[in-house]
Design a protein around this motif. Structure first.
Motif, PDB file in Angstrom:
ATOM      1  N   GLU A  29     -65.350  44.857  38.749  1.00 45.60           N
ATOM      2  CA  GLU A  29     -64.699  43.482  38.969  1.00 45.60           C
ATOM      3  C   GLU A  29     -65.627  42.273  39.187  1.00 45.60           C
ATOM      4  O   GLU A  29     -65.500  41.217  38.458  1.00 45.60           O
ATOM      5  CB  GLU A  29     -63.723  43.342  40.154  1.00 45.60           C
ATOM      6  CG  GLU A  29     -62.433  43.994  39.916  1.00 45.60           C
ATOM      7  CD  GLU A  29     -61.641  43.366  38.566  1.00 45.60           C
ATOM      8  OE1 GLU A  29     -61.570  42.124  38.288  1.00 45.60           O
ATOM      9  OE2 GLU A  29     -61.324  44.169  37.763  1.00 45.60           O
ATOM     10  N   GLN A  30     -66.493  42.446  39.875  1.00 45.88           N
ATOM     11  CA  GLN A  30     -67.548  41.315  40.293  1.00 45.88           C
ATOM     12  C   GLN A  30     -68.016  40.780  39.157  1.00 45.88           C
ATOM     13  O   GLN A  30     -68.113  39.743  38.917  1.00 45.88           O
ATOM     14  CB  GLN A  30     -68.549  41.662  41.232  1.00 45.88           C
ATOM     15  CG  GLN A  30     -68.438  41.558  42.725  1.00 45.88           C
ATOM     16  CD  GLN A  30     -69.537  41.890  43.690  1.00 45.88           C
ATOM     17  OE1 GLN A  30     -70.427  42.552  42.974  1.00 45.88           O
ATOM     18  NE2 GLN A  30     -69.678  41.753  44.994  1.00 45.88           N
TER      19      GLN A  30
ATOM     20  N   THR B 120     -65.698  38.940  36.728  1.00 47.58           N
ATOM     21  CA  THR B 120     -65.552  37.500  37.197  1.00 47.58           C
ATOM     22  C   THR B 120     -66.797  36.662  36.872  1.00 47.58           C
ATOM     23  O   THR B 120     -66.381  35.580  36.617  1.00 47.58           O
ATOM     24  CB  THR B 120     -65.158  37.578  38.740  1.00 47.58           C
ATOM     25  OG1 THR B 120     -66.302  38.090  39.521  1.00 47.58           O
ATOM     26  CG2 THR B 120     -64.006  37.934  38.940  1.00 47.58           C
TER      27      THR B 120
ATOM     28  N   ARG C 168     -66.359  35.855  33.343  1.00 47.64           N
ATOM     29  CA  ARG C 168     -65.314  34.987  32.914  1.00 47.64           C
ATOM     30  C   ARG C 168     -65.735  33.691  33.476  1.00 47.64           C
ATOM     31  O   ARG C 168     -65.463  32.606  32.541  1.00 47.64           O
ATOM     32  CB  ARG C 168     -64.139  35.529  33.690  1.00 47.64           C
ATOM     33  CG  ARG C 168     -63.435  36.917  33.285  1.00 47.64           C
ATOM     34  CD  ARG C 168     -62.750  36.739  31.943  1.00 47.64           C
ATOM     35  NE  ARG C 168     -62.410  38.087  31.438  1.00 47.64           N
ATOM     36  CZ  ARG C 168     -62.256  38.448  30.111  1.00 47.64           C
ATOM     37  NH1 ARG C 168     -63.033  37.577  29.214  1.00 47.64           N
ATOM     38  NH2 ARG C 168     -62.015  39.639  29.920  1.00 47.64           N
ATOM     39  N   SER C 169     -66.022  33.385  34.507  1.00 46.75           N
ATOM     40  CA  SER C 169     -66.213  32.044  35.187  1.00 46.75           C
ATOM     41  C   SER C 169     -67.413  31.426  34.107  1.00 46.75           C
ATOM     42  O   SER C 169     -67.508  30.313  33.779  1.00 46.75           O
ATOM     43  CB  SER C 169     -66.785  32.096  36.327  1.00 46.75           C
ATOM     44  OG  SER C 169     -68.265  32.565  36.315  1.00 46.75           O
TER      45      SER C 169
END
Lengths: 341, 341
Positions: B86-87, B90, B93-94
């Motif tokens: 997940e980390q 993200t 994505r960011s």
DNA sequence: GATTAGCACTCGACTTTAATGAGTGCTAAC
DNA sequence: GTTAGCACTCATTAAAGTCGAGTGCTAATC
């Protein structure tokens, strides 16, 4: 401070060590033609030199290696500066006699030549911003809201940046601004561009166009000189061939340092003009405590334009590198001098 | 071809080896929860898998390591593609939700993110020339004999080159040429620029100006697309952290290869679209026979724009890297899609 | 027939020991 | 002041020995 004989012996030891990378014993010095004494005598002198801090002993029954102080004395008093061989010299000469158009190419190529001739890592900092001035400014529209701002300097260097046109500002207006900038700002040193823009152009622009604030903001961004891509490295992998860096971890810290633009900028900031030698722990960066960094600034009309650096192990061929840097920095200055007319 | 149990064991061995970098023994596989058999049974299967060419034994009394064929089977049939945590997701994505103007910056930054998340080396090839077209061409005179030619593409990318004005040609004439070029060549793909120039503009220009030959020659040089600075590397020193490359010499041949633009171009030439995995000796270059190269092309409207590559040891986290490349190449395409409108 | 326990065997990795030799410091002779 | 001689130090290398992870095979078990 040192006797002639001590100097001679110190010189011989450092020369040997630079060649072999192995601790130097009294016998091998004695066998060289230039020092006509027996090993025992040399041993006595070596003990004295160690006491004075010029030499070190890795362990009791090993030969001696130079200390930082020893290298420092060698560089300051002993080293022979005529160690550039003919072949290398002609390579350098032919490079600088070539006619090249792109400044970046020249610098990149010079870095390559240096790392090839020395087998160390070369670091070049291109001509500083403050010595170049604006030649031409233009704006190429890409679509309704964005455009490419292009800055050409008097040296032929081109900077470009994509900008967003502020909403409500028409392309015609922007073009008007560009025309004004080109009449008012040509010849201004790049580094002063931003302040000049604010100090003198504010009211001027205000008279001609709407949305002056936003336009200025965008121009600010466009004129921001980015000094990122002005470091040229070559021969970084040469570090891997040095016997002192056969340990992967050590070499990694060095290569990682070379990947960091700010760290390099710091190493090169505020260097005095001319040749500068920083030996081992004389460097601030811990990662290169086993390295020496030799730098040369090149300048035209007393104005420093940039810096050339060679990074290698402390056991470096100082004579050759310093001579080479001397030659190249001067040729570089000459070449760039023509550029600046 | 392989039984379920063999697949399961092969999978377990490769997973273990990727984590530990040590030959995997029957006992350690048996102790894992997911394979409920005794070491003896596993040994039998391992012997079979070795006979089939999926495993290798460094020496008689060592565990097994995957062969190229083993990795190939693993990549084609076994690997789990949901290994991006997940980390990391993200972070990606960011990054892609940020608004950035400079294409080069995006690519450089994407390379950094990739090498950071994977701890391997990332290689990015920027959007290909043939997919961009001329937006604007201009010439900024520097002095009587030289000028900077500036090419802006529809994507906002800027190429520039210093050229020498042929003797006998006046600046006014050159400007006339530029005007003609801008009316005739805008919209032409960069890669066709040169041929188009010769095929269609020859007579056209001949009518308007003198010294047509020389001018064409100079323009040729100016339009020569230089594809030098379109390779972005990041994390090259990550190679040094891999246990298989603790030997300095091996790592040097790899780093030297990465320094050579043409070699990289060759590795990336003629790649099929989508994700491509080349394992160990499947690579042409001998220097990376112990490495795997995973590449992904990114494209807009079916037109390939560029390539992303990850280079690491054959013992690579294939699942994670492939998933990551999948995500990033799609995001990249999306982002560039907006660019091309 | 498939699985597993048992066992002899292999071989790299590591430890111990010994031999080697380059180099030193010191003393006494030149 | 210089040097020959000699005992001493200690990293490096080689040889010998130990250890243990891992194997292949056989025979017993499920």
């Amino acid at each position: 401070m040192l006797t002639d004989r001590q100097r001679m012996i110190l010189n011989a030891i450092i020369d040997d060590y630079i060649r072999s990378a192995e601790p130097v014993g009294s016998r091998s010095i004695s066998k060289r033609g230039d020092v006509g004494f027996s090993p025992a005598t040399i041993r006595n002198e070596m003990a004295d030199l160690e006491e004075l801090g010029f030499l070190e002993q890795p362990h009791t029954s090993a030969g001696r290696i130079p200390s930082t102080k020893g290298y420092r004395y060698y560089v300051d008093h002993l080293v022979n500066f005529n160690e550039v061989n003919e072949q290398d010299l002609t390579k350098v000469r032919s490079f600088f006699s070539e006619k090249v158009n792109e400044m970046e190419q020249v610098i990149q190529h010079a870095a390559m030549i240096l790392s090839n001739l020395t087998n160390y890592t070369s670091i070049l900092l291109g001509p500083e911003m403050f010595s170049t001035s604006l030649k031409h400014f233009s704006l190429v529209p890409l679509d309704a809201t964005s455009a490419v701002a292009i800055i050409v300097t008097n040296t032929g260097h081109v900077e470009n940046r994509t900008i967003q046109i502020p909403p409500g500002v028409s392309m015609e207006e922007m073009e008007k601004v560009v025309r004004i900038l080109n009449t008012k700002l040509v010849g201004v040193p790049l580094i002063r561009l931003k302040s000049k823009l604010h100090a003198e152009m504010g009211q001027e622009l205000d008279r001609y166009i709407d949305h002056c604030e936003e336009v200025l903001g965008v121009l600010d961004k466009a004129l921001q000189s980015d000094d990122e891509h002005r470091i040229f490295l070559s021969g970084t992998t040469n570090m891997l061939t040095q016997p002192e860096f056969k340990d992967v971890d050590k070499v990694k810290t060095i290569l990682d340092l070379l990947d960091e633009t700010p760290a390099i900028m710091k190493m090169f900031s505020a260097l005095p003009s001319g040749i500068q030698v920083r030996i081992g722990t004389e460097n601030d960066q811990e990662a290169i405590a086993n390295c020496s960094l030799i730098t040369a600034t090149y300048s035209v009309d007393g104005q420093s334009l940039g810096t050339i650096g060679i990074l290698g192990p402390t056991r470096m061929e100082y004579g050759k590198v310093i001579s080479l840097l001397n030659i190249i920095s001067k040729d570089m200055a000459l070449m760039l001098g023509r550029w600046y007319k």
